[in-house]
Motif scaffolding. Structure first.
Motif, PDB file in Angstrom:
ATOM      1  N   ALA A  58       0.824  -1.204   0.000  1.00 28.57           N
ATOM      2  CA  ALA A  58       0.000   0.000   0.000  1.00 28.57           C
ATOM      3  C   ALA A  58       0.865   1.263   0.000  1.00 28.57           C
ATOM      4  O   ALA A  58       0.343   2.370   0.025  1.00 28.57           O
ATOM      5  CB  ALA A  58      -0.937  -0.005   1.199  1.00 28.57           C
ATOM      6  N   GLY A  59       2.172   1.110   0.023  1.00 25.67           N
ATOM      7  CA  GLY A  59       3.039   2.273  -0.137  1.00 25.67           C
ATOM      8  C   GLY A  59       3.829   2.669   1.093  1.00 25.67           C
ATOM      9  O   GLY A  59       4.503   3.696   1.099  1.00 25.67           O
ATOM     10  N   HIS A  60       3.755   1.873   2.171  1.00 25.69           N
ATOM     11  CA  HIS A  60       4.538   2.220   3.366  1.00 25.69           C
ATOM     12  C   HIS A  60       5.991   1.866   3.158  1.00 25.69           C
ATOM     13  O   HIS A  60       6.320   0.869   2.532  1.00 25.69           O
ATOM     14  CB  HIS A  60       3.975   1.490   4.590  1.00 25.69           C
ATOM     15  CG  HIS A  60       2.656   2.030   5.023  1.00 25.69           C
ATOM     16  ND1 HIS A  60       2.510   2.899   6.078  1.00 25.69           N
ATOM     17  CD2 HIS A  60       1.419   1.858   4.520  1.00 25.69           C
ATOM     18  CE1 HIS A  60       1.230   3.225   6.192  1.00 25.69           C
ATOM     19  NE2 HIS A  60       0.554   2.602   5.266  1.00 25.69           N
ATOM     20  N   ARG A  61       6.865   2.710   3.731  1.00 22.45           N
ATOM     21  CA  ARG A  61       8.291   2.469   3.573  1.00 22.45           C
ATOM     22  C   ARG A  61       8.782   1.487   4.615  1.00 22.45           C
ATOM     23  O   ARG A  61       8.223   1.378   5.700  1.00 22.45           O
ATOM     24  CB  ARG A  61       9.063   3.771   3.721  1.00 22.45           C
ATOM     25  CG  ARG A  61       8.836   4.689   2.562  1.00 22.45           C
ATOM     26  CD  ARG A  61       9.559   6.002   2.728  1.00 22.45           C
ATOM     27  NE  ARG A  61       9.050   6.939   1.727  1.00 22.45           N
ATOM     28  CZ  ARG A  61       9.312   6.827   0.439  1.00 22.45           C
ATOM     29  NH1 ARG A  61      10.076   5.846  -0.005  1.00 22.45           N
ATOM     30  NH2 ARG A  61       8.821   7.688  -0.432  1.00 22.45           N
ATOM     31  N   GLU A  62       9.838   0.823   4.249  1.00 24.63           N
ATOM     32  CA  GLU A  62      10.443  -0.168   5.127  1.00 24.63           C
ATOM     33  C   GLU A  62      10.665   0.391   6.536  1.00 24.63           C
ATOM     34  O   GLU A  62      10.383  -0.259   7.535  1.00 24.63           O
ATOM     35  CB  GLU A  62      11.792  -0.581   4.519  1.00 24.63           C
ATOM     36  CG  GLU A  62      12.566  -1.588   5.320  1.00 24.63           C
ATOM     37  CD  GLU A  62      12.556  -2.959   4.661  1.00 24.63           C
ATOM     38  OE1 GLU A  62      12.658  -3.015   3.417  1.00 24.63           O
ATOM     39  OE2 GLU A  62      12.421  -3.961   5.381  1.00 24.63           O
ATOM     40  N   SER A  63      11.129   1.661   6.592  1.00 20.91           N
ATOM     41  CA  SER A  63      11.539   2.232   7.870  1.00 20.91           C
ATOM     42  C   SER A  63      10.383   2.399   8.840  1.00 20.91           C
ATOM     43  O   SER A  63      10.549   2.248  10.052  1.00 20.91           O
ATOM     44  CB  SER A  63      12.221   3.578   7.632  1.00 20.91           C
ATOM     45  OG  SER A  63      11.397   4.381   6.809  1.00 20.91           O
ATOM     46  N   GLU A  64       9.204   2.694   8.310  1.00 19.81           N
ATOM     47  CA  GLU A  64       8.093   2.943   9.233  1.00 19.81           C
ATOM     48  C   GLU A  64       7.145   1.763   9.331  1.00 19.81           C
ATOM     49  O   GLU A  64       6.157   1.790  10.061  1.00 19.81           O
ATOM     50  CB  GLU A  64       7.316   4.206   8.819  1.00 19.81           C
ATOM     51  CG  GLU A  64       7.093   4.333   7.326  1.00 19.81           C
ATOM     52  CD  GLU A  64       5.631   4.387   6.929  1.00 19.81           C
ATOM     53  OE1 GLU A  64       4.776   4.440   7.821  1.00 19.81           O
ATOM     54  OE2 GLU A  64       5.354   4.364   5.723  1.00 19.81           O
ATOM     55  N   LEU A  65       7.441   0.686   8.540  1.00 21.48           N
ATOM     56  CA  LEU A  65       6.549  -0.473   8.495  1.00 21.48           C
ATOM     57  C   LEU A  65       6.326  -1.068   9.888  1.00 21.48           C
ATOM     58  O   LEU A  65       5.193  -1.305  10.302  1.00 21.48           O
ATOM     59  CB  LEU A  65       7.167  -1.520   7.567  1.00 21.48           C
ATOM     60  CG  LEU A  65       6.233  -2.345   6.690  1.00 21.48           C
ATOM     61  CD1 LEU A  65       5.277  -1.451   5.934  1.00 21.48           C
ATOM     62  CD2 LEU A  65       7.057  -3.167   5.710  1.00 21.48           C
ATOM     63  N   ALA A  66       7.448  -1.274  10.613  1.00 25.75           N
ATOM     64  CA  ALA A  66       7.359  -1.948  11.915  1.00 25.75           C
ATOM     65  C   ALA A  66       6.505  -1.145  12.888  1.00 25.75           C
ATOM     66  O   ALA A  66       5.635  -1.699  13.568  1.00 25.75           O
ATOM     67  CB  ALA A  66       8.754  -2.165  12.476  1.00 25.75           C
ATOM     68  N   THR A  67       6.736   0.178  12.939  1.00 28.67           N
ATOM     69  CA  THR A  67       5.949   0.992  13.869  1.00 28.67           C
ATOM     70  C   THR A  67       4.485   1.033  13.454  1.00 28.67           C
ATOM     71  O   THR A  67       3.590   1.007  14.302  1.00 28.67           O
ATOM     72  CB  THR A  67       6.491   2.441  13.928  1.00 28.67           C
ATOM     73  OG1 THR A  67       6.995   2.784  12.652  1.00 28.67           O
ATOM     74  CG2 THR A  67       7.568   2.573  14.984  1.00 28.67           C
ATOM     75  N   PHE A  68       4.240   1.105  12.134  1.00 29.38           N
ATOM     76  CA  PHE A  68       2.858   1.129  11.659  1.00 29.38           C
ATOM     77  C   PHE A  68       2.109  -0.115  12.125  1.00 29.38           C
ATOM     78  O   PHE A  68       1.012  -0.046  12.679  1.00 29.38           O
ATOM     79  CB  PHE A  68       2.852   1.235  10.132  1.00 29.38           C
ATOM     80  CG  PHE A  68       1.477   1.212   9.526  1.00 29.38           C
ATOM     81  CD1 PHE A  68       0.652   2.333   9.590  1.00 29.38           C
ATOM     82  CD2 PHE A  68       0.990   0.066   8.909  1.00 29.38           C
ATOM     83  CE1 PHE A  68      -0.615   2.317   9.034  1.00 29.38           C
ATOM     84  CE2 PHE A  68      -0.282   0.048   8.362  1.00 29.38           C
ATOM     85  CZ  PHE A  68      -1.091   1.180   8.419  1.00 29.38           C
ATOM     86  N   TYR A  69       2.744  -1.293  11.898  1.00 29.41           N
ATOM     87  CA  TYR A  69       2.120  -2.558  12.308  1.00 29.41           C
ATOM     88  C   TYR A  69       1.947  -2.614  13.829  1.00 29.41           C
ATOM     89  O   TYR A  69       0.916  -3.078  14.328  1.00 29.41           O
ATOM     90  CB  TYR A  69       2.966  -3.745  11.842  1.00 29.41           C
ATOM     91  CG  TYR A  69       2.830  -4.060  10.353  1.00 29.41           C
ATOM     92  CD1 TYR A  69       1.600  -3.978   9.711  1.00 29.41           C
ATOM     93  CD2 TYR A  69       3.931  -4.465   9.615  1.00 29.41           C
ATOM     94  CE1 TYR A  69       1.475  -4.272   8.368  1.00 29.41           C
ATOM     95  CE2 TYR A  69       3.815  -4.766   8.257  1.00 29.41           C
ATOM     96  CZ  TYR A  69       2.577  -4.661   7.642  1.00 29.41           C
ATOM     97  OH  TYR A  69       2.458  -4.963   6.318  1.00 29.41           O
TER      98      TYR A  69
END
Lengths: 908, 112
Positions: free
Chosen positions: A574-585
């Protein structure tokens, strides 16, 4: 012909005038004879004698206008229906069972055709060839992987004699295998799995297929709108274009024409829709139904560095290939030409002597029905089902035969009367045949209805089981015709024999002795034995499959099955970057955990039961000290994962919030892993070394054993749990432990995700139980179908038993009457009938038990933790069968016991 | 039972020819045809009378004869048949065939 039709239309007038003509003839003849001196009565008789058989001559004349056939047919059908009505119960049951038999056969065959036999909906599918290879097993005796295949994305399947088979190749193979003398075109494709597909700000997750530029041209498909992907679209730096399925064009754009030129976001990357596939097209694998077709090179755009690493790697196997053979080139010729060519190419990719020792060998397979994935998986079960329904049809046909035999016997007197009144023998035979065909046709018509209904039911049944699997079964008229033809043939056969016999009979004895004939009785007993034997085989098969299902359901998974809601998000697509993926989840997880009614929430890269299919979390070798861990699986999971899944914690702690990206890397291992590598030592605090990524994992906990990646797998898998925050997967599957029905929370979850990111579709929302059942959908479907068929077979056989015994009782009424007059008790009479049935059943069992035990060896691979000769199943099936047979015979037996001796004895 | 009339004849199809021949001379009803055949053959030809009617139906269906209701010489209502032009052609064909056949039989019998 026209004149005949006209004659037929005027048949009443014609019949009338013909009769009048004949009357006149007889009258004039009589008058002439009378004038020669005969008495009027003598003259009339003589006139008739000289004329011949008025009725037959009349019919012959009518036959000339063809009306005879038709009118007799109508007569016969009417008469047939009337006689069927006279024997309502059995006729109805026989027709019904025949209809069910025909319906079941047609349904299963239609299903089989759609899965196994139907050609791809492309131009001349016969000239397509699929490229596969086979090789020696890649692992050496000490489990070292030595093979030119260094990495794969795709499937292997076992070939003959322990070999490994596959249909995936490195990308460079495609160019190496081009040979215009053999293939007019050669193209590759790759299952892109689900992708985020955004149209005007609204995203869904749809299955995709990456294809090379020659794919559509090679298959010879014509677009429903726009154009297809061309080699120009599959060049580096080409504008990203997409072809969508017909259904998608309708759902998302309101029609194929509207979709052309529309901008779409695929995994948040802009593409332009340039074409729409025709409605019947589903790619090359009947099990997959891509909604998106993308140029192969766009995988570099979408999957970034990971794809880039493997795209040109000559030891990474992933691309499936198919070629269109040049006209006149056979598969064997192509094999002979391409085999050495592939060998030569692949030998240049070997990196060591060990790899060179077991190079893969090319195998070309016909591509007419597409790839074999679904076929390999369903072929055997479908053949077993087909055998079952075939037996059911045989049982049903035996019923028809029984009915006709019984009736022919009962009608000897009637036939004798008709013959003596001057009916032509052929005429009587034809009438009997019409009746049998009538029975069969009724069965056929009802059977067609059952088949239509059955296919609908099966579509639902299969659709529930598999993701992205659309069953494209259609009613197969050929099959319907064949089964109906079979039943008619059966009707003819069993109608003809008694008909011939009945009409051959001397008129007088037939009139005198209405009842007799032991031979026919034997045939009937034989039929009943056959019916019982066949239904026993089916019952046992069903029993084995139900047992298999039970065994699968009672497998100790090592984690909870109930009260867990699963759903999958792919924020990266959906367009999330690797760097913020973990925090988003992690943020989302906290929100899910705070839903009232949710006891705990966690996440992992997939569900445990499907773990491994989406890759391992740890891409590095793992070492403890200097020992390399073999056969170890890894899964990235979120905080409280063990608690949420109710996996018992034996030592240490669960994964927790504190294991975030910046924290020291940790791991939880299963008991079996601990035992294997640490023996009796305490593993807590010890480290797993990852040399490839230069990391050390500290072991913080030991969990109980569990089954990883399926339920038929080894009980104690060697599993390493690592924190999802530290080994961020692209996609995650959340697990919510809920109070009450987990699906109640689906809407809340959707809402939370929509609020967090509207581009992010929630996919695979289902309960843990459903997710587990999905991995055994084949066994589930199969057990359900088999149970259904077993019931059907049992009922059909019972109809046979009932019919035969009813007839026996009717036939022996006088004998029974005599017995009762001589003082036989009612119970004794009941027992006499029951005993007959039980003896027949016992004979049947004696025949079919060894057959079943021997024959079922072929289905051993479909069973789980049970054997073809499972004594409990055999015993149960036997008891059920005996009881059913006794039950079916009870009604006639009771009727026998109520025979009034006086009435029965007077009957003859 | 169920025998076709032709099978009863010594020469297959000859009944059709005889009927056509009879009707080529005059219009007649069914019984009249039988009578004529018997008289003109001095009772040598015994037609199975019942077979006449299927034959008549067949000839009519082929368009070689036409039947219409009329009155017989004895003043009774009956279906009177007459030959059609197509029927005359057919008669010619059958007559030729018959001539060839009888000639052939005669030769065989003569040599015997």
């Amino acid at each position: 012909m026209l004149r005949r039709l006209q004659y037929w239309l005027q048949r009443r007038d014609r019949e009338q005038s013909l009769r009048e003509e004949m009357e006149l003839h007889l009258a004039e003849k009589a008058a002439e004879l009378q004038s020669d001196g005969m008495s009027p009565a003598e003259a009339t008789l003589e006139a008739r004698r000289q004329f011949g058989n008025v009725g037959i001559k009349h019919e012959e004349a009518r036959e000339i206008w063809m009306t005879r056939f038709l009118s007799e047919l109508v007569q016969d059908i009417r008469y047939g229906l009337r006689t069927m009505l006279a024997n309502k119960a059995f006729s109805a049951l026989a027709v019904l069972s025949l209809a069910l038999g025909i319906g079941a056969n047609t349904t299963i065959y239609s299903l089989m055709e759609s899965v196994l036999l139907r050609s791809l909906p492309v131009q001349e599918p016969e000239s397509l060839a699929v490229l596969n290879w086979h090789s020696e097993p890649p692992q050496t005796a000490d489990k070292q992987w030595v093979h030119v295949v260094h990495g794969i994305q795709g499937r292997f399947w076992p070939g003959d004699k322990g070999t490994l088979m596959s249909g995936i190749f490195p990308y460079p193979t495609l160019d190496a295998m081009r040979d215009p003398a053999i293939f007019t075109s050669l193209f590759g494709y790759f299952d892109g799995h689900n992708r985020n597909f955004g149209v005007r700000g609204y995203a869904t997750s749809v299955p995709s297929e990456f294809v090379t530029g020659e794919y559509f041209h090679g298959l010879g498909v014509t677009p429903a709108a726009g154009r297809f992907i061309t080699p120009e679209d599959d060049r580096p730096n080409a504008t990203p274009v997409a072809v969508i399925s017909y259904a998608t064009s309708q759902n998302r754009f309101g029609g194929p024409a509207n979709a052309i030129g529309q901008p779409v976001l695929i995994d948040n990357t802009p593409f332009t829709v340039v074409g729409v596939a025709p409605p019947e097209f589903f790619g090359v694998e009947p099990a997959r139904t891509p909604d998106l077709y993308l140029p192969l090179r766009t995988i570099l755009l979408l999957d970034g560095p990971i794809a880039a690493k493997s795209f040109h790697d000559e030891n990474f196997y992933w691309l499936e290939m198919m070629g269109r053979l040049r006209p006149g080139v056979t598969i064997a010729q192509a094999q002979a030409a391409m085999g050495p060519r592939f060998h030569q190419w692949v030998s240049t990719t070997a990196k060591s002597e060990g790899e060179r020792a077991k190079l893969p060998q090319l195998k070309l397979n016909p591509g007419v029905t597409g790839l074999g994935g679904l076929r390999r998986y369903y072929a055997k079960p479908l053949y077993v089902l087909l055998a079952m329904v075939g037996l059911i049809l045989a049982i049903a046909c035996a019923n028809i035969a029984n009915l006709l035999l019984a009736r022919a016997a009962a009608r000897r007197r009637e036939i004798a009367v008709r013959l003596s009144l001057g009916a032509g023998r052929l005429r009587v035979i034809r009438q009997l045949l019409t009746e049998s065909v009538l029975l069969a046709s009724l069965g056929g018509i009802l059977g067609a209805l059952f088949a239509i209904w059955g296919i609908q039911a099966l579509t639902v049944l299969f659709g529930a089981g598999e993701e992205n699997f659309t069953l494209r079964a259609e009613l197969n008229w050929n099959v319907l015709a064949i089964t109906a033809g079979l039943s008619i043939l059966c009707g003819l056969f069993f109608g003809l024999a008694p008909a011939l016999q009945a009409t051959r009979a001397e008129v007088l004895p037939g009139l005198q002795a209405a009842r007799s004939s032991g031979g026919r009785h034997n045939i009937q007993s034989l039929l009943v034995v056959a019916q019982i034997a066949m239904s026993f085989v089916i019952l046992v098969a069903a029993g084995l499959f139900v047992r298999t299902l039970n065994n699968l359901h009672s497998v100790q998974l090592g984690y909870s099955r109930e009260n867990i809601l699963l759903f999958t998000l792919n924020a990266r697509q959906a367009g999330h970057r690797e760097s913020e993926l973990a925090t988003f989840y992690a943020d989302l997880n906290r929100r899910f955990a705070s839903i009232p009614g949710v006891n705990s929430a966690s996440l992992a890269q997939s569900s445990i039961v499907s773990a491994g299919f989406h890759g391992n979390a740890v891409h590095s070798a793992m070492k403890i000290g200097s020992t390399t861990l073999a056969d170890v699986k890894s899964i990235a999971a979120g905080p409280n994962y063990l608690a949420t899944m109710q996996i018992p914690l034996l030592a240490g702690r669960d994964l927790a919030e504190r294991d975030h990206a910046a924290a020291p890397p940790v791991a939880i291992i299963t008991e079996r892993l601990a035992r294997t590598y640490f023996g009796s030592e305490n593993p807590i605090g010890r480290r797993i070394h990852l040399p490839d990524v230069k990391k050390d994992l500290e072991i913080v906990g030991v969990s109980a054993n569990l089954r990883y990646g399926g339920i038929k797998t080894q009980e104690g898998s060697l599993v390493v749990f690592v924190p999802a925050a530290q080994f961020t997967p692209d996609r995650v599957t959340y697990a919510l432990r809920t109070l009450g029905d987990p699906l109640r929370f689906a809407n809340t979850v959707q809402e939370i995700v929509r609020n967090a990111d509207s581009r992010l579709p929630v996919t695979n929302v289902l309960t843990q139980a459903a997710e587990i059942d999905r991995t055994i959908s084949r066994e589930l479907t199969f057990a359900k179908l088999c149970t259904g068929f077993a019931l059907l077979a049992l009922l059909t056989a019972c109809v046979g038993v009932y019919g035969t015994m009813s007839y026996t009782v009717a036939r022996q009424a006088s004998e029974i009457g005599i017995r009762m007059a001589l003082g036989a008790q009612r119970q004794a009479v009941v027992w006499m009938i029951l005993r007959r049935v039980l003896i027949l059943a016992a004979v049947a069992l004696a025949i079919s038990i060894p057959t079943a035990v021997a024959g079922f060896r072929v289905i051993r691979s479909l069973l789980f933790q049970t054997q073809p000769g499972d004594p409990a199943t055999l015993a149960l099936a036997g008891v059920v069968l005996l009881m059913a047979a006794a039950l079916a015979a009870y009604a006639p037996a009771r009727r026998a016991s109520r025979i009034d001796p006086l009435v029965a004895l007077r009957q003859d | 039972m169920g025998r076709k009339p032709q099978k009863n004849d010594s020469l297959p199809g000859s009944l059709d020819m005889l009927i056509l021949r009879t009707l080529s001379l005059r219009e007649l009803h069914g019984y009249g045809i039988v009578q004529y055949l018997q008289q003109s053959s001095d009772n040598e030809l015994l037609v199975e009378e019942g077979s006449l009617y299927p034959a008549l139906q067949r000839l009519e269906l082929n368009g070689w004869i036409e039947g219409a209701w009329g009155v017989t010489s004895s003043n009774r209502r009956a279906r009177i048949y007459k030959i059609t032009p197509a029927g005359r052609k057919q008669l010619a064909v059958e007559t030729r065939k018959y001539a060839r056949l009888t000639l052939a039989i005669a030769r065989v019998m003569g040599e015997a």
